[in-house]
Motif scaffolding. Structure first.
Motif, short mmCIF file in Angstrom:
data_model
loop_
_atom_site.label_atom_id
_atom_site.label_comp_id
_atom_site.label_asym_id
_atom_site.label_seq_id
_atom_site.Cartn_x
_atom_site.Cartn_y
_atom_site.Cartn_z
N LEU A 178 0.81 -1.21 0.00
CA LEU A 178 0.00 0.00 0.00
C LEU A 178 0.85 1.27 0.00
O LEU A 178 0.31 2.37 0.08
N HIS A 179 2.19 1.10 -0.07
CA HIS A 179 3.12 2.23 -0.06
C HIS A 179 2.88 3.10 1.19
O HIS A 179 2.81 4.33 1.13
N ALA A 180 2.74 2.43 2.33
CA ALA A 180 2.43 3.14 3.58
C ALA A 180 3.18 2.48 4.73
O ALA A 180 2.58 1.90 5.64
N ASP A 181 4.51 2.55 4.69
CA ASP A 181 5.30 1.95 5.78
C ASP A 181 4.94 2.55 7.14
O ASP A 181 5.03 1.87 8.17
N TRP A 182 4.51 3.81 7.13
CA TRP A 182 4.14 4.48 8.38
C TRP A 182 2.95 3.80 9.05
O TRP A 182 2.73 3.96 10.26
N ALA A 183 2.17 3.01 8.29
CA ALA A 183 0.93 2.43 8.81
C ALA A 183 1.13 1.08 9.48
O ALA A 183 0.16 0.50 9.98
N LEU A 184 2.37 0.56 9.50
CA LEU A 184 2.58 -0.78 10.04
C LEU A 184 2.10 -0.90 11.48
O LEU A 184 1.35 -1.81 11.84
N GLY A 185 2.53 0.02 12.34
CA GLY A 185 2.10 -0.03 13.73
C GLY A 185 0.59 0.13 13.87
O GLY A 185 -0.04 -0.51 14.72
N PHE A 186 -0.01 0.97 13.02
CA PHE A 186 -1.46 1.16 13.07
C PHE A 186 -2.20 -0.12 12.67
O PHE A 186 -3.29 -0.40 13.17
N MET A 187 -1.64 -0.89 11.73
CA MET A 187 -2.28 -2.15 11.35
C MET A 187 -2.32 -3.11 12.53
O MET A 187 -3.34 -3.75 12.79
N TYR A 188 -1.21 -3.22 13.25
CA TYR A 188 -1.19 -4.09 14.41
C TYR A 188 -2.13 -3.58 15.51
O TYR A 188 -2.67 -4.37 16.29
N SER A 189 -2.34 -2.28 15.59
CA SER A 189 -3.19 -1.70 16.62
C SER A 189 -4.66 -1.69 16.26
O SER A 189 -5.52 -1.57 17.14
N ALA A 190 -4.97 -1.80 14.96
CA ALA A 190 -6.35 -1.57 14.52
C ALA A 190 -7.33 -2.56 15.14
O ALA A 190 -8.44 -2.19 15.52
N PHE A 191 -6.94 -3.85 15.24
CA PHE A 191 -7.82 -4.83 15.86
C PHE A 191 -8.20 -4.39 17.27
O PHE A 191 -9.35 -4.49 17.70
N ALA A 192 -7.20 -3.91 18.01
CA ALA A 192 -7.44 -3.53 19.40
C ALA A 192 -8.29 -2.28 19.50
O ALA A 192 -9.03 -2.11 20.48
N VAL A 193 -8.22 -1.38 18.51
CA VAL A 193 -9.07 -0.19 18.54
C VAL A 193 -10.54 -0.61 18.48
O VAL A 193 -11.38 -0.13 19.26
N GLY A 194 -10.85 -1.52 17.55
CA GLY A 194 -12.23 -2.00 17.46
C GLY A 194 -12.65 -2.76 18.70
O GLY A 194 -13.77 -2.60 19.20
N ALA A 195 -11.74 -3.58 19.22
CA ALA A 195 -12.07 -4.34 20.42
C ALA A 195 -12.27 -3.43 21.61
O ALA A 195 -13.15 -3.66 22.45
N LEU A 196 -11.46 -2.38 21.71
CA LEU A 196 -11.59 -1.45 22.83
C LEU A 196 -12.93 -0.73 22.77
O LEU A 196 -13.57 -0.51 23.81
N ASP A 215 -14.29 -9.60 16.52
CA ASP A 215 -13.56 -10.63 17.24
C ASP A 215 -13.71 -10.46 18.74
O ASP A 215 -13.78 -11.45 19.49
N MET A 216 -13.78 -9.23 19.21
CA MET A 216 -13.96 -8.98 20.63
C MET A 216 -15.32 -9.49 21.11
O MET A 216 -15.43 -10.09 22.19
N ILE A 217 -16.36 -9.26 20.33
CA ILE A 217 -17.69 -9.75 20.70
C ILE A 217 -17.69 -11.27 20.78
O ILE A 217 -18.19 -11.87 21.74
N SER A 218 -17.10 -11.91 19.78
CA SER A 218 -17.01 -13.37 19.80
C SER A 218 -16.23 -13.86 21.01
O SER A 218 -16.66 -14.77 21.72
N GLY A 219 -15.08 -13.25 21.27
CA GLY A 219 -14.25 -13.67 22.39
C GLY A 219 -14.90 -13.45 23.74
O GLY A 219 -14.78 -14.28 24.65
N LEU A 220 -15.61 -12.34 23.89
CA LEU A 220 -16.26 -12.04 25.17
C LEU A 220 -17.29 -13.10 25.52
O LEU A 220 -17.33 -13.59 26.66
#
Length: 425
Positions: A246-264, A317-322
């Protein structure tokens, strides 16, 4: 959020705080290790192979860790395995300090860390039902998820910045330091001895736990749905390559965090969860939603839309896990809780580990975006098929389920026995 478990139990607060510190540091390594492998090898297959080397110790030690959790002091087991994981992080730090870091120690340490985590996780899961009242289990699950997701948001973002600017050595150093704090908090907890009815750790006791799981079709359904969802749709192994695509190296950390944003977002508004009683249906619907969101991330080419899909996937995934965790904690007898936690560990860990291998190979064959959307669609189809073939999962209702009613009655009897004194007669 319902904060009653935090207010009612000192040991739950200590356990929760220790986990928060550990998660913060461990996510630094979770991001840095595949990034370091990518830097050293440039191979998606090599990065995906981390899942393969972690799988065998996960299976063997997860089941044995469940047997140990039912037979010895769970707090002590958590403490010693936490120390073992600290040593693993220290080994990664030493390797990163070499003039030419070696690749093979990364796989060895990953396997050893997987073994220690697998021994620890059943005791962690089995501790919560012993530390909080039965009626607070859903709230405790939400608080544990809040802890996990808050760390999963902050740590990957920091790791993405730290590892790409200061280097992976700094990330490993911070992770090692956090273990000192978590060990101190765990040491302050009171002992949690096993139930008098618990079996000694043995192959026979593991077999007893497996027979109980096989006899509960609703439990089998939660395991099968989660394995399918993670196996087909977990994309984390290819995030470094997706950021490149995606030509977005800056987004790598955000990709790993995105799941947790939705779960939070789900956990912060989780007061509604206590009013849901058909937990099996919620598990299946949320798992299908996870797959659909991952498919969307693969089909869309805009990095912001991809991140939005990953956030939606994390919420599902958070709803399923809960609700999976609520079903487990509310229906499994205490004397079997550790062994069943070992089975649960396999259900929610084997899928992601195999998914790393699957994602690495499909990315090398189809490309990174095709790997995502084909996996997401396969997840939806698999979950719907499992839901149709497991009617007991769809029928589960905590108000009428005999296992849930028996567990609630046993917990109430324990509370009444603990509160009895001779002067009250």
């Amino acid at each position: 959020m319902d904060l009653s478990p935090w207010r009612s139990s000192r040991d739950f607060r200590l356990l929760w705080s220790a986990g928060a510190v550990t998660i913060f540091g461990s996510y630094l390594t979770l991001v840095s290790l595949p990034l370091q492998l990518k830097q050293l090898t440039g191979s998606a297959v090599a990065v995906g192979a981390i899942g393969a080397v972690e799988l065998v110790p996960l299976i063997l030690c997860g089941l044995w860790g469940g047997a140990l959790a039912d037979a010895i002091d769970r707090r002590s087991l958590v403490l010693w395995t936490e120390a073992a994981q600290a040593l693993c992080t220290a080994a990664l730090l030493v390797d990163s300090l070499l003039p030419h870091p070696l690749v093979w120690p990364l796989y060895v340490v990953a396997a050893l860390s997987s073994a220690a985590g697998a021994l620890q996780r059943p005791s962690l899961e089995a501790l919560t039902p012993q530390l909080v009242p039965h009626q607070q289990l859903t709230a405790a699950g939400a608080l544990n998820s809040l802890r996990w997701n808050a760390g999963a948001i902050v740590s990957p973002m920091l790791a993405g910045v730290i590892a790409t600017t200061a280097g992976v050595t700094v990330a490993y150093t911070v992770d090692a330091a956090t273990f000192a704090v978590s060990l101190a908090l765990l040491a302050a907890m009171r002992p949690v001895p096993p139930s008098p009815q618990s079996d000694r750790p043995s192959l026979a006791s593991i077999g007893a736990g497996l027979r109980y799981a096989v006899g509960r079709r609703d439990l089998l359904g939660t395991y099968a749905v989660d394995i399918a969802a993670m196996l087909f749709a977990m994309p984390m192994a290819v995030f470094p390559f997706l950021a490149d695509r995606l030509h977005a190296d800056w987004a790598l950390g955000f990709m790993y965090s995105a799941f947790a944003v939705g779960a939070l977002a789900v956990t912060l508004t989780s007061g509604w969860a206590a009013r849901v009683h058909r937990h099996g249906r919620a598990v299946a619907l949320a798992a299908a939603g996870w797959g659909a969101a991952i498919a969307g991330a693969g089909l869309l080419g805009n990095v912001w839309l991809v991140l939005l899909c990953l956030v939606a996937a994390g919420a599902a995934d958070m709803i399923s896990g809960l609700f999976r965790m609520t079903m487990w904690n509310a229906t499994i007898p205490d004397e079997l809780r550790g062994r069943l936690a070992g089975v649960e560990l396999l259900s929610y860990s084997v899928g992601p580990q195999l998914a790393q291998v699957r994602a690495g190979w499909t990315t090398s064959l189809l490309g990174v975006r095709a790997s995502l959307w084909t996996g997401g669609l396969a997840c939806v189809v698999a979950v719907l098929a499992l839901a149709a073939s497991l009617p007991s999962l769809m029928r589960y209702d905590d108000r009428t389920d005999p296992h849930a009613r028996a567990k609630a009655a046993a917990k109430a009897a324990d509370v009444e026995a603990d509160s009895w004194t001779p002067s009250a007669v």
